[in-house]
Each structure stands twice: as C-alpha cells, then as structure tokens.
Design an enzyme around this catalytic site. Structure first.
Site, short mmCIF file in Angstrom:
data_model
loop_
_atom_site.label_atom_id
_atom_site.label_comp_id
_atom_site.label_asym_id
_atom_site.label_seq_id
_atom_site.Cartn_x
_atom_site.Cartn_y
_atom_site.Cartn_z
N HIS A 63 7.04 -27.05 -1.42
CA HIS A 63 6.32 -28.10 -2.14
C HIS A 63 5.19 -27.52 -2.99
CE1 HIS A 63 8.37 -31.36 0.13
NE2 HIS A 63 8.60 -30.32 0.92
N LYS B 120 -14.00 0.64 -4.44
CA LYS B 120 -15.11 1.12 -3.61
C LYS B 120 -16.13 1.86 -4.48
CE LYS B 120 -12.26 1.93 0.49
NZ LYS B 120 -11.71 2.96 1.37
N GLU C 67 0.82 -1.21 0.00
CA GLU C 67 0.00 0.00 0.00
C GLU C 67 0.86 1.27 0.00
OE1 GLU C 67 -4.52 0.18 1.64
OE2 GLU C 67 -2.99 0.13 3.20
O1 PA5 Z 1 -3.17 1.55 6.00
C1 PA5 Z 1 -4.26 2.06 5.87
O2 PA5 Z 1 -4.44 3.29 6.00
C2 PA5 Z 1 -5.47 1.22 5.55
O3 PA5 Z 1 -5.11 -0.10 5.38
C3 PA5 Z 1 -6.50 1.32 6.68
O4 PA5 Z 1 -5.91 0.88 7.89
C4 PA5 Z 1 -7.72 0.46 6.38
O5 PA5 Z 1 -8.27 0.81 5.15
C5 PA5 Z 1 -8.78 0.62 7.47
O6 PA5 Z 1 -9.15 1.96 7.59
P1 PA5 Z 1 -10.06 2.48 8.77
O7 PA5 Z 1 -9.32 2.39 10.04
O8 PA5 Z 1 -10.33 3.91 8.39
O9 PA5 Z 1 -11.31 1.65 8.81
#
Ligand code: PA5
Length: 431
Positions: free
Chosen positions: A307, A421, A286
C-alpha cells in the site's frame, strides 16, 4: 530435517541455463581462494568455518552470563552500530514476541546506532524506571555513535546503582587486546567477550557480538549455531552452482545486475523479519557498494508496503528484482470467523487461517510483479526457529562473499564509510 531453499522460477524467463553455467569456473576459483585464504580481504574469512568451530566452553560462558544478566535486569541496553548490533536485533526480532514482552524475558533496547537527542532522552527516561544492564559492543570503542551512547549510559548507570554495582552490570564485547573499550573494561573490571580478529562486524552475529544479546532473550543459541553449521557443511562442500544455493543466489544477482537490474528488494510478509532485512541490507550494501559498482539493497514488509512501495515496484522504473523471504509455516493459529451479516464481504474466507490468506497474497503479488517486469527469487524458510534463522545467516553471509567477489570488489572492507566521519569530525573541531 528440511533446509531453507532457493526457488529461481521467477527469473527463468530472463536468464538461460547456459548463462548460469558460464559462471562455473569463476565460482570454483572463488571457492578455492576462500578455502585457501588467498582472495582479497582473506584475513577476514573467519566466519566461513565459524559455526562448526565455536568451542563448547564459549557457548557455556555466554549462556551463563546471559542467565546472570536475566536474573537482575528487566531491560538490556545493547550499545552498538552497524555490524555490532544489527545481527543481534535481526535474530531477536525474528524469534521473540513482536509485542511488548509478556513472557518474563527482558526487554532489549538499543543505543549507539544514532545520535538523536530525542531518542536518547526518551531512553534515559525509561531506564530511570527499569532495572537494567548494558552490553556495549565495539571493536575498538572509538566509533563515535556507540562511544557517545556508552559515555552517557555509563554516567546514568553509575548514578543509578553506584560505581561498584554498575561495574557488574556492564558487559563489553571488544578486541582481545587493543582499543579504548578494552582498556576501560580492564580498568573497570567489566565482564568482557572477544570479537575475533578474522571476523568483520557485519559477519559477526555468530560471535559473542550477536550471541550474548540473543542468549539474554532466552533464544536457544545452540540451535542457531546448529542451523548455521549445517549450512556451512552444505555450502562449503558442494560447489556445483545449481546445487549450492549460496553460489546460485550470488550468480543470479550478478546476472540480473548485468541485465540492468541494479536494485534488489528483499521482501518479507511478516514484520518479524524487518530487522533480518536491515541486517541483510548492511551485509550486502557495505560489502558490495564499491568502486562505482554494486546492487542497491532495499527492503519492504508486505503486505504493509504493497500500500506504499507496491506502486513503485509494480509500475516504476524497471531496474529492480525482488527476493522474497517465504516463511512456510506459522506457529500461532488465527482463524477468520464467520459473520452472519457479512457486511465486509469476508465470509468467502471465513474458516481460513491468516497464514492461508498471506500465502495467497505472496503468490498473487509475485505473479503481478513478474508480469510487471520484476523478476523474483524466493527463499523458502520452513519456519521461524533458531535453527532456520541460523541456516539463513550462514547462507546470506556466504552468498554475499561470493557475490562481491563476482562483482570484482573486496567484500570485507568499507572505505566509503570514512567520508562522512572526516567531515563530521572537522565540523565538530576534533583535535
Ligand atoms: O561491518 C562493519 O564492519 C561495520 O558495520 C561495523 O560493525 C560498525 O561500523 C561498528 O564498528 P565497531 O564495532 O568498530 O564500533
């Protein structure tokens, strides 16, 4: 006290010392921009000095709440997705029994990280029979997956215990003032912890996001924080590339990437590290996968995956490098017994510990992969303890930021996750 360390012998044939040193100025600029908070996404650099600045009273508060939860719950449901659950799960799975708990610690179940109906109905079936509490984690409470899960679980826990008792079994970790979860928590009077503004989800394991669920399982969170704080001192102070393992790891990944190694496989030789690898995948995926760039982070558990994926690693497209998580000492002692008949032909290793055999598997595999054109790095971890997992967390976080900056992307945003989304909401007819 030893530290985790990085061994780069397995990439030396591909990279020269000069190539590594050519990054000196860039790394120093990145360091300065992080310290001065001038780089891209600098408003999310709160994790950089977090371990050394967690106040005593916060730790006490988390530990007291964890004790309260443990006192009336044999199960804890952690509701969250991405950075809001992976860090906790990584630490819990690395440091608690891999088998169904027999030590009096509550079981931790996870919800809100998928929308599978089968998974959820099984979860509710289990919760019918257990005494449980919920820890719900979301910055604003509107992330679809955890929001759906929390709505369903609130319904379940209120029916099971009644509305009043349910309120005392729900703990929220969310923004200090904004968002749906904060509003609901205030209205219902849930015990609430704050996600700091300057720490993004995937860097938040050492905030209450990770610390509260971790503390509930009896893991020593102070030791976890101590390990991270010691790494913070080591890595934030000395910027010389070869001496600073986070800079070295970041530079080497980028050099390998420039040489066509577009996939990094994180390999562990114990299933206990499976979720540490999942956490690492999210942290790097990310943070780096942007603007058509980024090393694809993949994970394997060996020898299991020797394996299956082992064939691909040894013999497939030569666009990968491997980083091995090497746990140097194991606590449980299991020795291979002698067998008078020796039908399985294993007497040649009778008397050896499983960890001796595993160590040879690691060495043999790394040699084979290197011969097959897969360079490898090794991260040595003296043992699986809260202290060293804390070190590992800070090391990976800092290296991730440096690596993403070297790649030329903002480590702290994630614009790409909006695309699915948008489509999903349209298909669902969201107003
Ligand atoms: O690293 C990040 O920012 C994301 O992975 C969020 O942690 C994830 O989308 C969850 O977001 P939220 O805490 O707003 O529900």
């Amino acid at each position: 006290m030893q530290n985790i360390s990085l061994n780069i012998e397995g990439v030396r044939s591909l990279l020269t010392e000069d190539e590594i040193n050519s990054f000196t100025e860039k790394v120093s600029d990145i360091h300065n921009s992080m310290i001065k908070r001038t780089g891209r996404g600098a408003e999310f650099l709160g994790w950089l000095n977090l371990p050394s600045s967690i106040p005593e009273y916060s730790i006490r508060d988390i530990k007291e709440t964890a004790l309260k939860i443990r006192a009336n719950s044999d199960t804890i449901v952690v509701v969250g997705i991405g950075g809001s659950y992976l860090g906790a799960r990584a630490v819990i799975e690395a440091l608690t029994s891999s088998l169904p708990s027999v030590n009096g610690n509550p079981a931790v179940l996870y919800a809100g990280n998928n929308i599978s109906e089968d998974y959820f109905s099984e979860l509710l079936g289990v919760l019918d029979k257990m005494s449980y509490s919920i820890i719900v984690i979301s910055k604003y409470g509107t992330t679809t997956e955890p929001a759906i899960a929390f709505r369903l679980l609130r319904n379940h826990i209120e029916k099971k215990y009644g509305k009043e008792e349910a309120k005392s079994r729900i703990y929220s970790i969310t923004d200090k003032e904004k968002g749906a979860l904060k509003k609901l928590s205030d209205e219902e009077g849930y015990t609430t912890f704050v996600i700091p503004d300057d720490v993004g989800g995937r860097f938040s394991v050492l905030t209450p996001v990770g610390l509260l669920p971790i503390a509930c399982t009896g893991i020593d969170i102070e030791e976890l924080i101590n390990g991270a704080a010691d790494m913070e001192t080591l890595l934030n102070d000395d910027q010389e590339i070869e001496k600073n393992i986070s800079n070295l790891y970041a530079v080497i990944r980028n050099l390998l990437y420039e040489k066509g190694k577009a996939i990094e496989i994180m390999a562990a030789y114990t299933p206990k590290l499976q979720y540490l690898i999942e956490w690492w995948k999210q942290l790097y995926g990310e943070s780096e996968g942007k603007n058509g760039k980024g090393i694809f982070p993949a994970g394997v558990i060996y020898t299991t995956d020797l394996h299956s994926m082992g064939q691909m690693v040894q013999d497939g497209v030569r666009n990968i490098f491997e980083t091995v998580l090497n746990v140097q000492s194991e606590k449980g002692i299991v020795t291979i017994p002698e067998d008078p008949n020796d039908l399985d032909g294993l007497n040649y290793i009778a008397g050896k510990r499983l960890s001796d055999v595993n160590a040879k598997a690691i060495k043999g595999t790394m040699m084979a992969h290197l011969d097959g054109g897969v360079p490898n790095l090794v991260i040595n971890i003296p043992e699986l303890s809260p202290y060293y997992i804390g070190q590992l967390i800070f090391f990976f976080e800092r290296a991730c930021a440096v690596s993403a900056y070297l790649l030329g992307v903002n480590p702290f945003d994630q614009p790409g996750v909006e695309a699915y989304k948008k489509n999903m909401f349209k298909l669902l007819g969201k107003p």
